[in-house]
Motif scaffolding. Structure first.
Motif, PDB file in Angstrom:
ATOM      1  N   SER A  29       8.584   9.738  18.077  1.00  0.00           N
ATOM      2  CA  SER A  29      10.701   9.912  17.354  1.00  0.00           C
ATOM      3  C   SER A  29      10.262   9.588  15.891  1.00  0.00           C
ATOM      4  CB  SER A  29      11.242   8.974  18.334  1.00  0.00           C
ATOM      5  OG  SER A  29      12.378   8.245  17.193  1.00  0.00           O
ATOM      6  N   TYR A  30       9.278   8.212  15.252  1.00  0.00           N
ATOM      7  CA  TYR A  30       9.014   8.023  14.148  1.00  0.00           C
ATOM      8  C   TYR A  30       8.434   8.748  13.088  1.00  0.00           C
ATOM      9  CZ  TYR A  30      10.464   2.944  15.191  1.00  0.00           C
ATOM     10  OH  TYR A  30      11.423   2.105  14.997  1.00  0.00           O
ATOM     11  N   SER A  31       7.179   9.869  13.814  1.00  0.00           N
ATOM     12  CA  SER A  31       6.755  10.691  12.999  1.00  0.00           C
ATOM     13  C   SER A  31       7.311  11.818  12.486  1.00  0.00           C
ATOM     14  CB  SER A  31       5.632  10.935  14.131  1.00  0.00           C
ATOM     15  OG  SER A  31       5.764  12.033  14.891  1.00  0.00           O
ATOM     16  N   LEU A  32       8.541  12.333  13.229  1.00  0.00           N
ATOM     17  CA  LEU A  32       9.387  13.477  12.988  1.00  0.00           C
ATOM     18  C   LEU A  32      10.374  12.848  11.667  1.00  0.00           C
ATOM     19  CD1 LEU A  32      10.188  15.237  16.533  1.00  0.00           C
ATOM     20  CD2 LEU A  32       8.688  15.704  14.527  1.00  0.00           C
ATOM     21  N   ARG A  33      10.418  11.535  11.295  1.00  0.00           N
ATOM     22  CA  ARG A  33      11.762  10.683  10.260  1.00  0.00           C
ATOM     23  C   ARG A  33      10.930   9.531   9.415  1.00  0.00           C
ATOM     24  NH1 ARG A  33      14.369   7.347  12.952  1.00  0.00           N
ATOM     25  NH2 ARG A  33      13.472   7.266  15.463  1.00  0.00           N
ATOM     26  N   ALA A  34       9.511   9.810   9.317  1.00  0.00           N
ATOM     27  CA  ALA A  34       9.159   9.083   8.650  1.00  0.00           C
ATOM     28  C   ALA A  34       8.321   9.995   7.248  1.00  0.00           C
ATOM     29  CB  ALA A  34       7.951   8.545   9.153  1.00  0.00           C
ATOM     30  N   LEU A  35       9.056   8.947   6.138  1.00  0.00           N
ATOM     31  CA  LEU A  35       8.514  10.031   4.582  1.00  0.00           C
ATOM     32  C   LEU A  35       8.220   8.648   3.981  1.00  0.00           C
ATOM     33  CD1 LEU A  35       9.442  12.265   3.374  1.00  0.00           C
ATOM     34  CD2 LEU A  35      10.907  11.111   2.205  1.00  0.00           C
ATOM     35  N   SER A  36       6.506   8.687   2.952  1.00  0.00           N
ATOM     36  CA  SER A  36       6.582   7.491   1.874  1.00  0.00           C
ATOM     37  C   SER A  36       6.821   8.754   1.305  1.00  0.00           C
ATOM     38  CB  SER A  36       5.136   7.626   3.065  1.00  0.00           C
ATOM     39  OG  SER A  36       4.473   7.200   3.637  1.00  0.00           O
ATOM     40  N   LEU A  37       7.454   7.189   0.793  1.00  0.00           N
ATOM     41  CA  LEU A  37       7.824   7.419  -1.213  1.00  0.00           C
ATOM     42  C   LEU A  37       7.380   7.467  -2.325  1.00  0.00           C
ATOM     43  CD1 LEU A  37      11.828   5.690  -0.702  1.00  0.00           C
ATOM     44  CD2 LEU A  37      11.058   8.228  -0.648  1.00  0.00           C
ATOM     45  N   PRO A  38       7.350   7.930  -3.371  1.00  0.00           N
ATOM     46  CA  PRO A  38       6.415   7.438  -4.631  1.00  0.00           C
ATOM     47  C   PRO A  38       6.188   6.342  -4.646  1.00  0.00           C
ATOM     48  CG  PRO A  38       8.247   9.415  -4.772  1.00  0.00           C
ATOM     49  CD  PRO A  38       8.536   8.653  -3.843  1.00  0.00           C
TER      50      PRO A  38
ATOM     51  N   ALA B 119       0.611  -1.386   0.227  1.00  0.00           N
ATOM     52  CA  ALA B 119       0.057  -0.226   0.379  1.00  0.00           C
ATOM     53  C   ALA B 119       0.570   1.142  -0.285  1.00  0.00           C
ATOM     54  CB  ALA B 119      -0.702  -0.158   1.238  1.00  0.00           C
ATOM     55  N   TYR B 120       1.798   1.120   0.680  1.00  0.00           N
ATOM     56  CA  TYR B 120       2.499   2.419   0.838  1.00  0.00           C
ATOM     57  C   TYR B 120       4.446   1.763   1.131  1.00  0.00           C
ATOM     58  CZ  TYR B 120      -1.632   4.736   2.064  1.00  0.00           C
ATOM     59  OH  TYR B 120      -2.929   4.713   2.292  1.00  0.00           O
ATOM     60  N   TYR B 121       4.846   2.449   0.563  1.00  0.00           N
ATOM     61  CA  TYR B 121       6.294   2.548   0.453  1.00  0.00           C
ATOM     62  C   TYR B 121       6.814   4.035   1.672  1.00  0.00           C
ATOM     63  CZ  TYR B 121      10.881   0.662   0.025  1.00  0.00           C
ATOM     64  OH  TYR B 121      11.973  -0.006   0.080  1.00  0.00           O
ATOM     65  N   PRO B 122       7.308   3.444   2.643  1.00  0.00           N
ATOM     66  CA  PRO B 122       7.626   4.466   4.240  1.00  0.00           C
ATOM     67  C   PRO B 122       9.160   3.980   4.030  1.00  0.00           C
ATOM     68  CG  PRO B 122       6.518   2.658   4.918  1.00  0.00           C
ATOM     69  CD  PRO B 122       6.416   2.504   3.713  1.00  0.00           C
TER      70      PRO B 122
END
Length: 359
Positions: A329-338, A278-281
């Protein structure tokens, strides 16, 4: 060319045109029309569930579930989710009690739930984050021990299975979003799934103002969806497995290219689980590094997304605070890629090279 974090799948225009032709013939646009009923039946068959209501969106699905189960007081929930999970609880005048997440799966940490239960607790609402299932067995055990209801926000897990069953089949109620950004979408939409027939009937009434014709049974709201949205779902549903397979190929390409010495991602080593991609975090080493990578990608017209941000226990409109250090901590560093069905593999190579170089 701009590469966004996601891109909605659209069926061939002629196919959708054919699907909606009957709407002009019978002028039945909404109010539980034939296409809505057809989609519900096909969803039940695809998911292998007994009951499935097609509703306006994934948030109203949560709201009517809370209302129909007559929940009161406090609901234990996750801080690592989209804000709708928390705001649906607040909207129904209940208090969310946040329990921190597992460092590996990013799902609610079931080992911490019991400590948060009070005499005011009526339910557990957990999110299958990024489409990976929560510890459904442990949560069910805790719920039975303390006589609590279980609602799963399954917005991410359409097409994912656990032990041969749809992830959406677990819990007293499971909800899903069919928003345009999801693996399966109806432009806007959602569903409520439950096994209890009496509760299903109640939810069905709540979806449509609490009445059938001139017979009034209960309170209700307008949670219905239209024939046009159902038509999009009917066109997209047969293509879901192919969409998931293409997302799998793209995800595995990221897996092979990214520098995992300096990155983290969700892991879940459980048997009998089939993922829906569904996502690529990814999780960066710091918020500063996340910002640097975001800026580097945006310079190349590539748009990732901070998902999820912020940690919901720190929403500015809450008047209380539950400490959840892992989620914070994770919410500051989580990024979902295209990630979407027709993202080119050479674009994945380009995205990965920018990230690795910035790392």
């Amino acid at each position: 060319m701009t590469i966004n974090v996601t891109k909605s799948f659209l069926p061939p225009f002629e196919e959708y045109q054919e699907a909606i032709k009957g709407i002009w013939e019978n002028t039945w646009l909404t109010n539980n029309g034939p296409l809505v009923r057809k989609l519900e039946n096909q969803l039940k068959e695809y998911l292998g569930v007994q009951n499935c209501l097609f509703v306006g969106n994934g948030t109203i699905a949560l709201q009517i579930a809370i209302k129909a189960m007559e929940l009161k007081g406090e609901i234990i929930t996750t801080p690592f989710s989209y804000c709708a999970t928390t705001t649906s609880i607040l909207w129904e005048n209940l208090k969310p009690v946040f329990v921190d997440i597992e460092p590996e799966t990013f799902n609610i940490n079931a080992n911490l739930i019991e400590a948060a239960i009070t005499e005011k607790t009526s339910a557990i609402m957990a999110t299958h984050v990024y489409g990976r299932p929560c510890d459904v067995e442990k949560i069910e055990q805790i719920a039975k021990k303390h006589n609590l209801k279980v609602i799963y926000d399954g917005a991410h897990c359409f097409g994912a299975t656990y032990k041969g069953k749809s992830v959406l089949s677990y819990g007293d109620v499971s909800t899903c979003s069919f928003h345009a950004t999801k693996v399966f979408h109806t432009i806007e939409g959602g569903s409520v799934i439950c096994n209890d027939q009496q509760l299903h009937t109640k939810l069905e009434l709540y979806r449509s103002f609490g009445h059938r014709g001139d017979d009034y049974f209960s309170i209700g709201i307008n949670a219905k969806n239209s024939e046009f949205h159902a038509a999009m779902g009917l066109c997209n549903l047969p293509k879901v497995d192919d969409i998931i397979e293409k997302r799998k190929i793209i995800s595995e390409k990221y897996d092979s290219l990214l520098n995992w010495v300096k990155l983290k991602r969700p892991t879940q080593n459980i048997p009998d689980f089939k993922y829906n991609y569904a996502y690529y975090p990814i999780i960066l080493e710091s918020e500063l590094k996340l910002q640097e990578i975001t800026e580097a990608l945006q310079k190349e017209n590539i748009t990732p997304r901070r998902y999820f941000y912020p940690s919901l226990n720190k929403l500015p409109y809450l008047d209380f605070y539950n400490s959840c250090p892992v989620s914070e901590s994770y919410s500051l560093r989580a990024l979902s890629l295209p990630l979407y069905y027709d993202l080119a593999l050479n674009d994945v190579e380009h995205i990965s090279a920018i990230i690795n170089q910035t790392l």
